[in-house]
Design a protein around this motif. Structure first.
Motif, PDB file in Angstrom:
ATOM      1  N   GLY A  48      -7.549  -9.311   0.504  1.00  0.00           N
ATOM      2  CA  GLY A  48      -6.339  -8.699   0.135  1.00  0.00           C
ATOM      3  C   GLY A  48      -5.394  -9.377  -0.880  1.00  0.00           C
ATOM      4  O   GLY A  48      -4.394  -8.736  -1.227  1.00  0.00           O
ATOM      5  N   ARG A  83       0.896  -1.171  -0.078  1.00  0.00           N
ATOM      6  CA  ARG A  83       0.027  -0.117  -0.005  1.00  0.00           C
ATOM      7  C   ARG A  83       0.930   1.498  -0.035  1.00  0.00           C
ATOM      8  O   ARG A  83       1.725   1.324   0.773  1.00  0.00           O
ATOM      9  CB  ARG A  83      -0.906  -0.060   1.271  1.00  0.00           C
ATOM     10  CG  ARG A  83      -1.802  -1.038   1.235  1.00  0.00           C
ATOM     11  CD  ARG A  83      -2.925  -0.808   2.184  1.00  0.00           C
ATOM     12  NE  ARG A  83      -3.838  -2.156   2.390  1.00  0.00           N
ATOM     13  CZ  ARG A  83      -4.919  -2.076   3.164  1.00  0.00           C
ATOM     14  NH1 ARG A  83      -5.010  -1.224   4.097  1.00  0.00           N
ATOM     15  NH2 ARG A  83      -5.927  -3.091   3.080  1.00  0.00           N
ATOM     16  N   HIS A 102     -10.031  -2.371  -0.142  1.00  0.00           N
ATOM     17  CA  HIS A 102      -8.852  -2.154   0.498  1.00  0.00           C
ATOM     18  C   HIS A 102      -9.133  -0.695   1.157  1.00  0.00           C
ATOM     19  O   HIS A 102      -8.117  -0.390   2.056  1.00  0.00           O
ATOM     20  CB  HIS A 102      -7.545  -2.248  -0.175  1.00  0.00           C
ATOM     21  CG  HIS A 102      -7.163  -1.230  -1.289  1.00  0.00           C
ATOM     22  ND1 HIS A 102      -7.391  -1.569  -2.613  1.00  0.00           N
ATOM     23  CD2 HIS A 102      -6.732  -0.075  -1.288  1.00  0.00           C
ATOM     24  CE1 HIS A 102      -7.052  -0.698  -3.352  1.00  0.00           C
ATOM     25  NE2 HIS A 102      -6.536   0.331  -2.463  1.00  0.00           N
ATOM     26  N   ASP A 119     -11.757  -6.992  -4.969  1.00  0.00           N
ATOM     27  CA  ASP A 119     -11.318  -5.507  -4.333  1.00  0.00           C
ATOM     28  C   ASP A 119     -12.622  -4.619  -4.360  1.00  0.00           C
ATOM     29  O   ASP A 119     -12.305  -3.633  -5.078  1.00  0.00           O
ATOM     30  CB  ASP A 119     -10.165  -5.202  -4.817  1.00  0.00           C
ATOM     31  CG  ASP A 119      -9.582  -3.968  -3.881  1.00  0.00           C
ATOM     32  OD1 ASP A 119     -10.131  -3.711  -2.810  1.00  0.00           O
ATOM     33  OD2 ASP A 119      -8.714  -3.371  -4.416  1.00  0.00           O
TER      34      ASP A 119
END
Length: 346
Positions: free
Chosen positions: A137, A19, A100, A144
């Motif tokens: 993830g 990230r 996310h 997602d």
């Protein structure tokens, strides 16, 4: 098939998603992922800043992209703590974004804020969050995606229309978000926070990339040179564009002949050169909204979510035997080409 496609499909590669969480004020945004050769992926999470979003053509003015963004008022900034994503209003009190962007543990829905002041709308806090249950993830699964119910209704801005057309590949799409910025020649050079929009052609879905779900739409950032082309042709759009950190959860709009609809949700960017800076030759992956139309509808209406690819007759059968058997189930990937490209969690 060009050299980049050969590399993606045949190189034994472990893909490391991570990230963008450390973008500081007055510092250029940059990925924190680790490349292991071949294709590198990263979630598009940025730090809350003030600048422009997405990387653009080096020979086009920035104002062309920020001007285009004003045509998409339903897209707003989604912030929490020191983080920023993008999201789209789809009902007066519901927004659609990436999984996310809403999966952080230890927080309540009210810790997220959706801001539409760029479009003349209001600022809203979250009331309930619904991250698709299949999201773990793992970017290759195409799961997602998430919904946030807002505590207050937005009455000024018109919500976007959810797409149900499954002919996304080959379409010219407009991407809208608040991510970090730069241009194709330099890559990312400035932090996130200001809305912009640009265009790209959806070259393939995940069925054409080894190990990825059909529910992912892929495109590359073309420079006009064959050396930067990964999929499709090297021809640039007039406002060629690639999403970057902070654009996660933002919108992919397409027009199938009856007006623009929300066809995708930004998920990740990728690189074949090991330098994930959203420059020419990098790629982006977005989640197909058409695959999740049933889940979105049922969640908003208060029903138990069901697998997105169930046909209508199967949905009636599920109701007959009890929704609890399939509620919040992982979407089924109908067909996937397998190869040697693999992904591992960071």
């Amino acid at each position: 098939m060009n050299r980049h496609q050969n590399q993606i499909q045949t190189m034994p590669t472990v893909i490391k998603p991570t990230r963008l969480v450390e973008l500081q004020t007055r510092r250029p945004g940059r990925p924190l992922g680790r490349a292991c050769g071949g294709l590198l992926l990263v979630l598009l999470l940025g730090a809350e800043q003030t600048a422009n979003g997405g990387t653009i053509r080096h020979d086009r003015s920035d104002s062309s992209y920020t001007s285009l963004a004003t045509s998409y008022p339903a897209v707003g900034a989604l912030t929490w703590s020191s983080m920023i994503c993008s999201a789209t209003l789809i009902e007066e009190d519901w927004i659609l974004t990436a999984g996310h962007c809403l999966d952080e543990v230890g927080l309540s829905a009210s810790d997220w804020t959706f801001d539409l002041t760029d479009s003349g709308g209001g600022v809203h806090v979250g009331a309930e969050r619904f991250v698709f249950s299949g999201w773990t993830g793992d970017l290759q699964t195409g799961t997602d995606i998430a919904l946030l119910r807002l505590a207050t209704s937005e009455t000024t801005v018109t919500p976007a229309t959810i797409n149900t057309n499954t002919s996304e590949v080959g379409q010219t799409a407009t991407h809208v978000g608040y991510g970090v910025t730069g241009n194709g020649a330099t890559g990312i050079t400035a932090p996130a926070g200001t809305k912009r929009a640009g265009q790209n052609v959806v070259d393939v879905d995940g069925s054409a990339v080894s190990g990825y779900s059909d529910d992912i739409l892929f495109e590359d950032f073309d420079s006009g040179s064959a050396g930067d082309n990964v999929f499709g042709t090297a021809t640039q759009q007039d406002l060629e564009y690639l999403i970057a950190g902070g654009d996660s959860g933002g919108a992919v709009f397409m027009d199938f002949g009856s007006g623009e609809v929300l066809a995708g949700v930004h998920s990740f960017i990728a690189s074949v050169d090991g330098n994930l800076d959203a420059d020419y030759g990098d790629l982006a992956g977005s989640i197909k909204v058409s695959s999740y139309a049933s889940w979105i509808t049922s969640t908003i209406s208060g029903g138990d979510p069901v697998a997105p690819e169930l046909s209508s007759w199967m949905m009636w059968m599920v109701f007959a035997v009890g929704l609890w058997m399939t509620s919040r189930s992982k979407p089924t990937v109908v067909e996937r080409k397998r190869g040697q490209v693999r992904m591992a969690r960071a």
